[in-house]
Design a protein around this motif. Structure first.
Motif, short mmCIF file in Angstrom:
data_model
loop_
_atom_site.label_atom_id
_atom_site.label_comp_id
_atom_site.label_asym_id
_atom_site.label_seq_id
_atom_site.Cartn_x
_atom_site.Cartn_y
_atom_site.Cartn_z
N LEU A 5 0.79 -1.24 0.00
CA LEU A 5 0.00 0.00 0.00
C LEU A 5 0.82 1.29 0.00
CD1 LEU A 5 -3.23 -0.49 2.11
CD2 LEU A 5 -3.03 0.28 -0.25
N PRO A 6 1.86 1.41 0.83
CA PRO A 6 2.61 2.68 0.80
C PRO A 6 3.14 3.05 -0.58
CG PRO A 6 3.16 1.46 2.77
CD PRO A 6 2.33 0.55 1.90
N ARG A 7 3.62 2.07 -1.32
CA ARG A 7 4.11 2.35 -2.68
C ARG A 7 2.96 2.79 -3.59
NH1 ARG A 7 8.08 -1.34 -6.34
NH2 ARG A 7 8.16 0.10 -8.07
N LYS A 8 1.83 2.12 -3.47
CA LYS A 8 0.67 2.48 -4.28
C LYS A 8 0.16 3.88 -3.93
CE LYS A 8 -0.83 -2.23 -5.08
NZ LYS A 8 -1.57 -2.62 -6.24
N ILE A 9 0.20 4.21 -2.65
CA ILE A 9 -0.24 5.55 -2.21
C ILE A 9 0.64 6.62 -2.85
CG2 ILE A 9 -0.37 7.10 -0.21
CD1 ILE A 9 -1.20 4.58 1.43
N LEU A 12 -0.09 6.36 -7.13
CA LEU A 12 -1.41 6.42 -7.75
C LEU A 12 -2.26 7.51 -7.13
CD1 LEU A 12 -2.25 2.59 -7.74
CD2 LEU A 12 -1.60 3.95 -9.73
N SER A 13 -3.18 8.05 -7.92
CA SER A 13 -4.17 8.96 -7.33
C SER A 13 -5.09 8.11 -6.44
CB SER A 13 -4.99 9.64 -8.42
OG SER A 13 -5.82 8.70 -9.08
N MET A 14 -5.75 8.72 -5.49
CA MET A 14 -6.62 7.96 -4.60
C MET A 14 -7.75 7.27 -5.37
SD MET A 14 -6.78 6.74 -1.62
CE MET A 14 -5.44 7.67 -0.90
N PRO A 15 -8.41 7.93 -6.34
CA PRO A 15 -9.44 7.20 -7.10
C PRO A 15 -8.88 5.98 -7.83
CG PRO A 15 -9.72 9.55 -7.41
CD PRO A 15 -8.42 9.36 -6.67
N ASP A 16 -7.69 6.11 -8.43
CA ASP A 16 -7.09 4.97 -9.12
C ASP A 16 -6.72 3.86 -8.14
OD1 ASP A 16 -7.35 6.19 -11.58
OD2 ASP A 16 -5.28 6.91 -11.65
N LEU A 17 -6.18 4.22 -7.00
CA LEU A 17 -5.82 3.23 -5.98
C LEU A 17 -7.07 2.48 -5.51
CD1 LEU A 17 -3.99 1.86 -3.88
CD2 LEU A 17 -4.26 3.87 -2.46
N LEU A 18 -8.13 3.22 -5.24
CA LEU A 18 -9.36 2.58 -4.75
C LEU A 18 -9.97 1.66 -5.81
CD1 LEU A 18 -10.76 5.60 -2.79
CD2 LEU A 18 -10.11 3.38 -1.82
N ARG A 19 -9.95 2.08 -7.06
CA ARG A 19 -10.46 1.21 -8.12
C ARG A 19 -9.62 -0.07 -8.22
NH1 ARG A 19 -11.79 6.14 -10.56
NH2 ARG A 19 -9.74 6.36 -11.53
N PRO A 74 -21.08 -3.76 2.21
CA PRO A 74 -20.98 -2.69 1.21
C PRO A 74 -20.54 -1.35 1.82
CG PRO A 74 -23.27 -3.05 1.77
CD PRO A 74 -22.47 -4.10 2.53
N VAL A 75 -19.35 -1.34 2.37
CA VAL A 75 -18.84 -0.13 3.02
C VAL A 75 -18.39 0.90 1.98
CG1 VAL A 75 -18.13 -1.25 5.17
CG2 VAL A 75 -16.53 -1.16 3.25
N GLU A 76 -18.43 2.15 2.40
CA GLU A 76 -17.87 3.26 1.62
C GLU A 76 -16.67 3.77 2.39
OE1 GLU A 76 -21.06 6.10 1.78
OE2 GLU A 76 -21.82 5.43 -0.16
N ILE A 77 -15.72 4.34 1.68
CA ILE A 77 -14.56 4.95 2.34
C ILE A 77 -14.67 6.47 2.15
CG2 ILE A 77 -13.05 4.65 0.34
CD1 ILE A 77 -10.75 4.11 2.38
N HIS A 78 -14.42 7.19 3.23
CA HIS A 78 -14.51 8.65 3.23
C HIS A 78 -13.17 9.25 3.65
CE1 HIS A 78 -18.97 8.97 2.99
NE2 HIS A 78 -18.85 7.72 3.40
N PHE A 79 -12.88 10.40 3.07
CA PHE A 79 -11.68 11.16 3.41
C PHE A 79 -12.13 12.56 3.77
CE2 PHE A 79 -10.62 7.89 0.41
CZ PHE A 79 -9.50 7.30 0.95
#
Length: 122
Positions: A5-9, A12-19, A74-79
């Motif tokens: 995850l740290p490398r992906k963070i 990648l943009s957050m939308p791309d990471l989440l997808r 079916p959780v959502e993630i919020h920032f």
């Protein structure tokens, strides 16, 4: 996942990471007992300092998002952000999960302390 995850963070943009990490919501929902076991296991792993570079809430939210959706929740993630001092640069961020519009495995007061800047529901 916690190792990658740290490398992906960083890359990648957050939308791309989440997808990329979103497995979709499984058809069969696991028991609440399994849900709390998963949450407890993730929380115990995140106590190690090696995972604290990005803040515990970010890694916790991302990992729980993936694994709880795999379990059928079916959780959502919020920032969100909030002002944390007198200067305009004093801003604190937070991430959390919600289920049916309510904080999920999270303290209710945390959600109201932050202004939501991005939500991902898949």
């Amino acid at each position: 996942m916690l190792i990658l995850l740290p490398r992906k963070i960083r890359n990648l943009s957050m939308p791309d990471l989440l997808r990329q990490i979103d497995p979709g919501v499984a058809d069969i929902r696991q028991s609440r007992e399994e849900l709390f076991k998963t949450g407890g296991f993730i929380d115990s792993l995140l106590r190690y300092r090696v995972f604290q570079r990005y803040g515990i809430c970010l890694l916790r939210s991302l990992v729980l998002f993936k694994f709880l959706r795999l379990q059928g929740w079916p959780v959502e993630i919020h920032f969100g952000v909030r002002k944390s001092g007198d200067s305009v640069d004093d801003i604190t961020g937070h991430s959390w999960l919600e289920l049916d519009g309510e904080p999920f495995l999270e303290h209710e007061h945390q959600r109201h302390a932050f202004t939501t800047t991005y939500t991902y529901s898949g």
